[in-house]
Every structure is written in structure tokens, then in C-alpha cells.
Design a protein around this motif. Structure first.
Motif, PDB file in Angstrom:
ATOM      1  N   ILE A  17       2.608   8.080  -5.109  1.00 35.47           N
ATOM      2  CA  ILE A  17       2.536   7.797  -3.675  1.00 35.47           C
ATOM      3  C   ILE A  17       1.086   7.923  -3.235  1.00 35.47           C
ATOM      4  O   ILE A  17       0.366   8.829  -3.664  1.00 35.47           O
ATOM      5  N   GLY A  18       0.647   7.009  -2.402  1.00 36.97           N
ATOM      6  CA  GLY A  18      -0.721   7.038  -1.911  1.00 36.97           C
ATOM      7  C   GLY A  18      -0.838   6.306  -0.594  1.00 36.97           C
ATOM      8  O   GLY A  18       0.159   5.848  -0.022  1.00 36.97           O
ATOM      9  N   GLU A  19      -2.069   6.222  -0.111  1.00 34.03           N
ATOM     10  CA  GLU A  19      -2.355   5.554   1.145  1.00 34.03           C
ATOM     11  C   GLU A  19      -3.403   4.480   0.921  1.00 34.03           C
ATOM     12  O   GLU A  19      -4.224   4.571   0.000  1.00 34.03           O
ATOM     13  N   GLU A  20      -3.377   3.467   1.766  1.00 33.93           N
ATOM     14  CA  GLU A  20      -4.352   2.383   1.711  1.00 33.93           C
ATOM     15  C   GLU A  20      -5.370   2.557   2.824  1.00 33.93           C
ATOM     16  O   GLU A  20      -4.989   2.840   3.980  1.00 33.93           O
ATOM     17  N   PRO A  21      -6.651   2.435   2.517  1.00 34.44           N
ATOM     18  CA  PRO A  21      -7.670   2.571   3.568  1.00 34.44           C
ATOM     19  C   PRO A  21      -7.505   1.500   4.637  1.00 34.44           C
ATOM     20  O   PRO A  21      -7.293   0.324   4.325  1.00 34.44           O
ATOM     21  N   GLY A  22      -7.539   1.925   5.870  1.00 31.63           N
ATOM     22  CA  GLY A  22      -7.420   0.997   6.986  1.00 31.63           C
ATOM     23  C   GLY A  22      -5.995   0.609   7.311  1.00 31.63           C
ATOM     24  O   GLY A  22      -5.777  -0.243   8.186  1.00 31.63           O
ATOM     25  N   ARG A  23      -5.023   1.196   6.610  1.00 34.67           N
ATOM     26  CA  ARG A  23      -3.619   0.878   6.872  1.00 34.67           C
ATOM     27  C   ARG A  23      -2.862   2.159   7.192  1.00 34.67           C
ATOM     28  O   ARG A  23      -3.212   3.228   6.714  1.00 34.67           O
ATOM     29  N   THR A  24      -1.815   2.036   7.973  1.00 31.45           N
ATOM     30  CA  THR A  24      -0.972   3.193   8.275  1.00 31.45           C
ATOM     31  C   THR A  24       0.211   3.210   7.326  1.00 31.45           C
ATOM     32  O   THR A  24       0.565   2.195   6.724  1.00 31.45           O
ATOM     33  N   ALA A  45       9.368   5.764   4.559  1.00 27.84           N
ATOM     34  CA  ALA A  45       9.140   7.155   4.994  1.00 27.84           C
ATOM     35  C   ALA A  45       7.818   7.271   5.768  1.00 27.84           C
ATOM     36  O   ALA A  45       6.836   6.590   5.462  1.00 27.84           O
ATOM     37  N   GLN A  46       7.826   8.182   6.746  1.00 29.10           N
ATOM     38  CA  GLN A  46       6.650   8.381   7.587  1.00 29.10           C
ATOM     39  C   GLN A  46       5.843   9.604   7.196  1.00 29.10           C
ATOM     40  O   GLN A  46       4.691   9.739   7.595  1.00 29.10           O
ATOM     41  N   GLU A  49       7.036  14.281   2.496  1.00 35.73           N
ATOM     42  CA  GLU A  49       8.288  14.824   1.977  1.00 35.73           C
ATOM     43  C   GLU A  49       9.377  13.762   1.961  1.00 35.73           C
ATOM     44  O   GLU A  49      10.128  13.632   0.995  1.00 35.73           O
ATOM     45  N   GLN A  50       9.481  12.992   3.026  1.00 33.62           N
ATOM     46  CA  GLN A  50      10.444  11.898   3.058  1.00 33.62           C
ATOM     47  C   GLN A  50      10.098  10.842   2.010  1.00 33.62           C
ATOM     48  O   GLN A  50      10.979  10.248   1.391  1.00 33.62           O
ATOM     49  N   ALA A  51       8.779  10.625   1.824  1.00 34.08           N
ATOM     50  CA  ALA A  51       8.340   9.644   0.845  1.00 34.08           C
ATOM     51  C   ALA A  51       8.734  10.060  -0.570  1.00 34.08           C
ATOM     52  O   ALA A  51       9.118   9.227  -1.393  1.00 34.08           O
ATOM     53  N   LYS A  52       8.623  11.345  -0.866  1.00 36.26           N
ATOM     54  CA  LYS A  52       9.028  11.849  -2.179  1.00 36.26           C
ATOM     55  C   LYS A  52      10.507  11.573  -2.422  1.00 36.26           C
ATOM     56  O   LYS A  52      10.919  11.106  -3.490  1.00 36.26           O
ATOM     57  N   GLU A  53      11.329  11.888  -1.421  1.00 37.68           N
ATOM     58  CA  GLU A  53      12.765  11.664  -1.555  1.00 37.68           C
ATOM     59  C   GLU A  53      13.079  10.180  -1.729  1.00 37.68           C
ATOM     60  O   GLU A  53      13.937   9.795  -2.523  1.00 37.68           O
TER      61      GLU A  53
END
Length: 419
Positions: A17-24, A45-46, A49-53
Motif C-alpha cells: 500500500i502506498g500513496e501517489e504524489p499529488g493525488r489523494t 479505504a480512506q 487500517e481500512q486499507a490493510k483490511e
């Protein structure tokens, strides 16, 4: 790690799981072995913890039984089928299976980054149909055809196979059990919309077919047409034909099923060797009458009737034939249709046997003895010869081999001498 991309927040069974720069929002990432690229899909998931599930729910529990549908990947199953089933059948079968695998994997990755066979629920298969329709504009028939290939791969993986690994033979079974793959064209059409395919209803007239034959310039193309007219065989059977082992000049029969090939639903029968084909085989003196690849011959012949501005070998313009539905397979329908109009009574059973359709009467033992009977499939053979004789009145090309008299009597009927 790409420049600007934040660290992995959580990893599970090859995904992270990760995040993209400039994106929510959060994304799930994985490395795709086929494309050798990192792929991503947005998570609903927001928070982490929800993302893990959500990630764990997508991949399923770790405790899946080894070899079960939950443990076998769709990519492995399709590759197993391609390597050990489709490729040995030739480039045409391999190309079709390879395309089916590409579409199925791309479609399945829309709901799972690492699609397993267990993920192919009925609902997810419908999602695959929708993706194939919207992304590639495929018709219900085409979608069904590709799903049939997926079904064949799943069933193949659920049966122990003896495969070569280096110089050794090993028994391989990827799946302990198969799952249902839905391949009903009507159901597919109801789900994605569009028209169902219709049976071929175009049968050329004798005049049209005669003009089409006169346009043939390649020797292998002409040989295909001669064999197709004399046997009404399916395309693959004609291109597989080898004289040694399939043609018995003594009993006057031709076995359209090569030695070692198992019969399938598209049965290849033993039929009578027509007088005309026997003469052509003797004239050609080739164990493999058609020497070019199937795709090469079919492409030329299928395009011939559709060409809006045809030219001869000298570059001179010819009148278009305007036969948009004419294909190599049309020759089989032409013979089958005209066999009922040939002027002699050919029973439905004999027509079915000639065409390789399933006949409920009789048995394998009976069929084996029948092919040595002088009257075996006499009526469809005579009807075929009458059709070709009538067709000769509408084409300038000779449909009679040089080794025959004009009345149709063979000068020499012995097969090619064996060394």
C-alpha cells in the motif's frame, strides 16, 4: 522507488500500500511479471487500517489449500495450457490461446492484482465480459470464444498431464479441481448487449464459385480448393492431410484424422476417396499436398472475393467478385447444401458421416468394417463427383487432374511409390 513516491505503508503477499504524489487516497501496488512493470489500483479505504483490511480481503486468506483454485494463478494456468496443449497443435492454436490469455488476464486484473482461479466467480466473469466489450469492442461471440479458451485451460490444469522438463517426463496437475467457466453466448449477449452470431447462410451459386476459382493464381490455394470440394472437410483437416498414413488407395478411402490424433467434437471421419481426388494426389506426388501455412492460404482465399479493386498477375484491373461472405469454410457448406440437390438420394446418416457429424447409429467396430465395404459412403461420393462435374461448366480452370480422361476415368490410381 520512483522519484517523489512515498514509502510502502504496508506489504502483504507481494502487494503493498502506498500513496501517489499529488493525488489523494491510497493505492495498492504490485510488480507484474508479464509486463515487468509496477501496476497500481486505487483503494476505496480512506485510512491505512481500512486499507490493510481491504488488501487482505482482495487477496483472500493465506490458508488456501495447495493446488486448489484459490492457490493457482490464472496466469500459470493459461501459460500451462499454452505451452503443453495449444502450442503442440500448431501456430494457429497457439496464437488463439495466447490472445485469450492476454485478454483474460487484463480483464481479471480489474478486480484482482494477482488473479487466481478461485477469483473467477460468476460475477467476476461477467465483469470480464463487460471489460472485453467496453475496452476492445468485442462481440458476444468473440467474448464467448475467448472464455471457452479459459475454460479449456482450467479443465486442462485439473487433469494430470505428462510434460517434458528437460530430458525428463514429469506429471503435473496445477488444479485439484476445476471451477465452472460460463461460455453461453446468449447469457453473454444479455449481459453486455449486442447481437448474437447467426449461422452462415451464404451459399455461392455455381456461377459465382466458378468465377472465384478462376481468380486463383497460387498453386497451394488451388490445391486447397480441390481437396475441399472433394472431401467437404474442415479447414484444419485439409491442412493436416498427409498421404502416407491417411490415404488408402487400395480400399479407396481417406482417413481425415491423422495417426495419433484423438477425435474431438469436430470429428474427422473416414470417407471415400473420389476418383478426381485420387487422380490429383497421384499428379501432385506430394505427401503434404498443401505446403504453405494455413493462415497464408486462408488469408489469400478469404480476401479474394472481397477485393473491391482486384488486379491480375500483370497488374490489369479485374471486375470485383462482390462475394463479401465467401471464405474457405464456405466450400464445405457449398458441398453439404448441394449434396441434397445432386439428383441422387443421399441419406441424412450418410451425409452426416461424410461431414464428420455425430451419428448415433452403429459403433466404432461397425464403422471400422464399413469403410472396407465397396458400397461404403458410395452415395455421397457420387453426389460430390456430380457437383464438381457441374461446377466445371462454370469455371475455366480444370477441376480434373491431367492423369484423367475427360470422361473421368483414371489412367493410374496407384499412390505415390514408397521408398
Amino acid at each position: 522507488m520512483a522519484a517523489g513516491r512515498k514509502p510502502r505503508l504496508f506489504e502483504y503477499r507481494g502487494l503493498w500500500i502506498g500513496e501517489e504524489p499529488g493525488r489523494t487516497g491510497l493505492y495498492r501496488y504490485w510488480y507484474d511479471q508479464r509486463t515487468r512493470k509496477v501496476k497500481r489500483r486505487a483503494l476505496e479505504a480512506q485510512d491505512i487500517e481500512q486499507a490493510k483490511e481491504e488488501l487482505i480481503d482482495i487477496l483472500g486468506s493465506v490458508g488456501a489449500s495447495r493446488g486448489g483454485p484459490e492457490a493457482a494463478s490464472l496466469a500459470d494456468v493459461m501459460a500451462h495450457y499454452l505451452e503443453h496443449k495449444a502450442e503442440p497443435k500448431g501456430p494457429r492454436a497457439a496464437s488463439a490461446a495466447r490472445r485469450a490469455a492476454e485478454l483474460a488476464l487484463d480483464a481479471a486484473e480489474t478486480f484482482s492484482p494477482h488473479p487466481m482461479i478461485g477469483h473467477l466467480t460468476r460475477l467476476n466473469q461477467q465483469r470480464m465480459w463487460t471489460w472485453m466489450s467496453t475496452e476492445h469492442g468485442l462481440s458476444p461471440k468473440s467474448i464467448t470464444t475467448y472464455m471457452i479458451s479459459v475454460r479449456a485451460a482450467v479443465n486442462f490444469a485439473a487433469i494430470p498431464q505428462i510434460v517434458a522438463v528437460g530430458d525428463e517426463k514429469q506429471e503435473v496437475q496445477l488444479l485439484t479441481s476445476a471451477i465452472p467457466i460460463f461460455c453461453n453466448q446468449s447469457e453473454t449477449a444479455d449481459h453486455v448487449g449486442g447481437e448474437m452470431s447467426r449461422p452462415r447462410d451464404y451459399i455461392p451459386t455455381f456461377e459465382e464459385l466458378g468465377r472465384w476459382i478462376d481468380r486463383i493464381s497460387n498453386e497451394d490455394d488451388f490445391r486447397y480448393v480441390v481437396i475441399a470440394l472433394n472431401t467437404a472437410a474442415r479447414n484444419e483437416a485439409i491442412f493436416d492431410l498427409r498421404i502416407d498414413g491417411q490415404v488408402d488407395f487400395n480400399s479407396g478411402t481417406i482417413d481425415l484424422n491423422p495417426p495419433g490424433r484423438r477425435q474431438t467434437k469436430k470429428r474427422r471421419p473416414v470417407i471415400r476417396l473420389t476418383t478426381g481426388l485420387a487422380a490429383w494426389l497421384d499428379h501432385w506426388r506430394d505427401d503434404r499436398p498443401i505446403r504453405q501455412y494455413q493462415d497464408t492460404v486462408e488469408k489469400r482465399l478469404n480476401a479474394m472475393g472481397k477485393d473491391p479493386a482486384p488486379k491480375d498477375q500483370n497488374g490489369r484491373s479485374l471486375a470485383p467478385l462482390n462475394m463479401p461472405e465467401m471464405t474457405c469454410y464456405t466450400l464445405r457448406h457449398f458441398i453439404a447444401t448441394n449434396m441434397r440437390r445432386a439428383g441422387i438420394a443421399v441419406s441424412r446418416e450418410q451425409r452426416s458421416k461424410w461431414l464428420g457429424h455425430v451419428v448415433s447409429e452403429g459403433s466404432r467396430t461397425t464403422d471400422w468394417y464399413e469403410k472396407f465395404d465397396p458400397d461404403y459412403l458410395e452415395d455421397p461420393m457420387r453426389a460430390t463427383e456430380m457437383i464438381i462435374q457441374k461446377l466445371q461448366n462454370h469455371t475455366h480452370k480444370s477441376l480434373t487432374a491431367p492423369t484423367m480422361h475427360s470422361q473421368g476415368t483414371i489412367r493410374l490410381v496407384s499412390g505415390p511409390e514408397k521408398q
